[in-house]
Design a protein around this motif. Structure first.
Motif, PDB file in Angstrom:
ATOM      1  N   ASP A 118      -6.042 -83.113 -48.467  1.00  0.00           N
ATOM      2  CA  ASP A 118      -6.015 -81.773 -47.407  1.00  0.00           C
ATOM      3  C   ASP A 118      -7.205 -80.880 -48.140  1.00  0.00           C
ATOM      4  OD1 ASP A 118      -4.156 -82.456 -45.646  1.00  0.00           O
ATOM      5  OD2 ASP A 118      -2.714 -81.535 -46.590  1.00  0.00           O
ATOM      6  N   ARG A 121     -10.666 -82.253 -47.717  1.00  0.00           N
ATOM      7  CA  ARG A 121     -10.943 -81.970 -46.308  1.00  0.00           C
ATOM      8  C   ARG A 121     -11.600 -80.549 -46.382  1.00  0.00           C
ATOM      9  NH1 ARG A 121      -8.849 -83.926 -40.925  1.00  0.00           N
ATOM     10  NH2 ARG A 121      -9.797 -82.267 -39.308  1.00  0.00           N
ATOM     11  N   ASP A 122     -10.912 -79.631 -46.957  1.00  0.00           N
ATOM     12  CA  ASP A 122     -11.392 -78.067 -46.900  1.00  0.00           C
ATOM     13  C   ASP A 122     -12.624 -78.188 -47.763  1.00  0.00           C
ATOM     14  OD1 ASP A 122      -9.017 -77.832 -45.529  1.00  0.00           O
ATOM     15  OD2 ASP A 122      -7.751 -76.940 -47.268  1.00  0.00           O
ATOM     16  N   GLY A 125     -15.127 -79.460 -45.439  1.00  0.00           N
ATOM     17  CA  GLY A 125     -15.346 -78.600 -44.597  1.00  0.00           C
ATOM     18  C   GLY A 125     -16.388 -77.442 -44.794  1.00  0.00           C
ATOM     19  N   LYS A 129     -19.623 -76.601 -43.272  1.00  0.00           N
ATOM     20  CA  LYS A 129     -19.975 -75.293 -42.653  1.00  0.00           C
ATOM     21  C   LYS A 129     -21.311 -74.695 -43.032  1.00  0.00           C
ATOM     22  CE  LYS A 129     -17.819 -70.878 -42.157  1.00  0.00           C
ATOM     23  NZ  LYS A 129     -16.578 -69.848 -42.374  1.00  0.00           N
ATOM     24  N   TRP A 157     -17.377 -79.838 -37.387  1.00  0.00           N
ATOM     25  CA  TRP A 157     -16.362 -80.457 -38.414  1.00  0.00           C
ATOM     26  C   TRP A 157     -15.004 -80.519 -37.773  1.00  0.00           C
ATOM     27  CZ3 TRP A 157     -16.339 -83.239 -42.464  1.00  0.00           C
ATOM     28  CH2 TRP A 157     -15.046 -83.057 -43.358  1.00  0.00           C
ATOM     29  N   ASN A 158     -14.499 -79.572 -37.153  1.00  0.00           N
ATOM     30  CA  ASN A 158     -13.203 -79.766 -36.515  1.00  0.00           C
ATOM     31  C   ASN A 158     -13.369 -80.320 -35.189  1.00  0.00           C
ATOM     32  OD1 ASN A 158     -11.553 -78.726 -38.875  1.00  0.00           O
ATOM     33  ND2 ASN A 158     -12.608 -76.889 -38.397  1.00  0.00           N
ATOM     34  N   ASP A 159     -14.159 -79.583 -34.269  1.00  0.00           N
ATOM     35  CA  ASP A 159     -14.680 -79.738 -32.945  1.00  0.00           C
ATOM     36  C   ASP A 159     -15.859 -78.974 -32.612  1.00  0.00           C
ATOM     37  OD1 ASP A 159     -14.084 -77.239 -32.193  1.00  0.00           O
ATOM     38  OD2 ASP A 159     -12.160 -77.431 -31.805  1.00  0.00           O
ATOM     39  N   ASP A 162     -17.200 -75.453 -33.526  1.00  0.00           N
ATOM     40  CA  ASP A 162     -17.732 -75.125 -34.849  1.00  0.00           C
ATOM     41  C   ASP A 162     -18.909 -74.601 -34.704  1.00  0.00           C
ATOM     42  OD1 ASP A 162     -15.175 -75.626 -36.002  1.00  0.00           O
ATOM     43  OD2 ASP A 162     -15.812 -77.626 -36.792  1.00  0.00           O
ATOM     44  N   GLY A 221     -14.252 -83.468 -33.753  1.00  0.00           N
ATOM     45  CA  GLY A 221     -15.020 -83.179 -34.858  1.00  0.00           C
ATOM     46  C   GLY A 221     -15.293 -84.360 -35.825  1.00  0.00           C
ATOM     47  N   ALA A 223     -14.807 -84.651 -39.047  1.00  0.00           N
ATOM     48  CA  ALA A 223     -13.657 -85.050 -40.089  1.00  0.00           C
ATOM     49  C   ALA A 223     -12.773 -85.920 -39.388  1.00  0.00           C
ATOM     50  CB  ALA A 223     -13.009 -83.846 -40.159  1.00  0.00           C
ATOM     51  N   ASP A 224     -12.365 -85.972 -38.275  1.00  0.00           N
ATOM     52  CA  ASP A 224     -11.384 -86.984 -37.641  1.00  0.00           C
ATOM     53  C   ASP A 224     -12.273 -88.315 -37.476  1.00  0.00           C
ATOM     54  OD1 ASP A 224      -9.265 -85.337 -37.599  1.00  0.00           O
ATOM     55  OD2 ASP A 224      -9.973 -84.774 -35.417  1.00  0.00           O
TER      56      ASP A 224
END
Length: 270
Positions: A118, A121-122, A125, A129, A157-159, A162, A221, A223-224
């Protein structure tokens, strides 16, 4: 007669194995040349930029990353190359220590990344960003983001929303940009038979719902998508990790063997 023969044997005998010595030399020389190539590409890319990279984007500039990696490789392989050629224990120890330090650092990062997924991932991210924020400020960064989004078939990144982090794609009413509420063309799904890429295919997509946006872009995103890619390519990921680790382990082992042989040679003379 026997005494003279023993003396000749003592003069020609060496504890240092020439195969190990020259293999380590050519091994280090190969990566030394490769490091010069990386530095040259990084410097060329930096010089060719039309504008200076802003300070906040300096650490995520692909050209700067190439230069830093190349310089580190150059220092390590130079020590191994000259140390093996001149049988210099100090340089060989520097080579072995530096290579061990790099290998252990990579191993620690991999282990921490696995157990603290986690937080990893941050951290990634935040990196992405910054890349999105400075998408238009750095051509190399722009090309890298476009390549990642095309290859992984993802957006942001997430969707896809972003991309509001970017000044030009920001989806607020106050944004005067013609690209407001849009996404880069690399987010768009390819149209069969389209000869020329429509760079305006992502305009206004951020105002659409996920299902509607899915008709023209990849809304998921990166990430997934990256996690999914690693799960479906475990053998490739393992092979890449092994390919990265083996040369480092080989360099460490060979340098330690050569150091031991040189020390034995010195002890026999004394």
């Amino acid at each position: 007669m026997d005494r003279d023969l023993n003396l000749k044997r003592a003069e020609t005998f060496s504890f240092v194995n020439p195969w190990i010595r020259y293999f380590l030399f050519f091994f280090s020389f190969l990566f030394w040349v490769f490091s010069l190539l990386i530095i040259a590409i990084g410097v060329y890319a930096k010089i060719q930029k039309a504008t200076d990279t802003v300070r906040d984007a300096f650490l995520i500039d692909p050209a700067v990353i190439l230069i830093v990696v190349g310089v580190v490789m150059f220092f390590i392989t130079f020590c191994g190359c000259i140390g093996a050629l001149r049988e210099n224990i100090r340089l060989l120890k520097t080579f072995s220590f530096s290579l061990t330090l790099v290998f252990v650092t990579q191993l620690v990062i991999a282990v921490l990344g696995f157990f603290y997924s986690d937080q990893t991932r941050d951290a990634l991210g935040e990196f992405v960003k910054k890349a999105i924020v400075h998408y238009r400020d750095d051509l190399d960064l722009q090309n890298l983001m476009d390549y990642i989004q095309k290859e992984f078939k993802c957006c942001g990144w997430n969707d896809y929303k972003d991309w509001s982090w970017n000044l030009y794609f920001n989806c607020t009413p106050e944004n005067p940009s013609s690209e407001r509420c849009g996404v880069p063309y690399s987010c768009c799904t390819p149209v069969p038979g389209e000869a020329v890429i429509n760079t305006m295919c992502g305009f206004g997509v951020q105002t659409q719902k996920f299902v509607e946006a899915n008709k023209s872009i990849y809304p998921v995103g990166c990430a997934d998508r990256a996690v999914l890619w690693m799960e479906t390519h475990l053998l490739l990921v393992g092979a890449l990790a092994l390919g990265l680790a083996l040369p480092q382990i080989a360099g460490i082992v060979l340098s330690q063997i050569l150091i031991s042989q040189i020390q034995d040679e010195i002890s026999s003379v004394l």
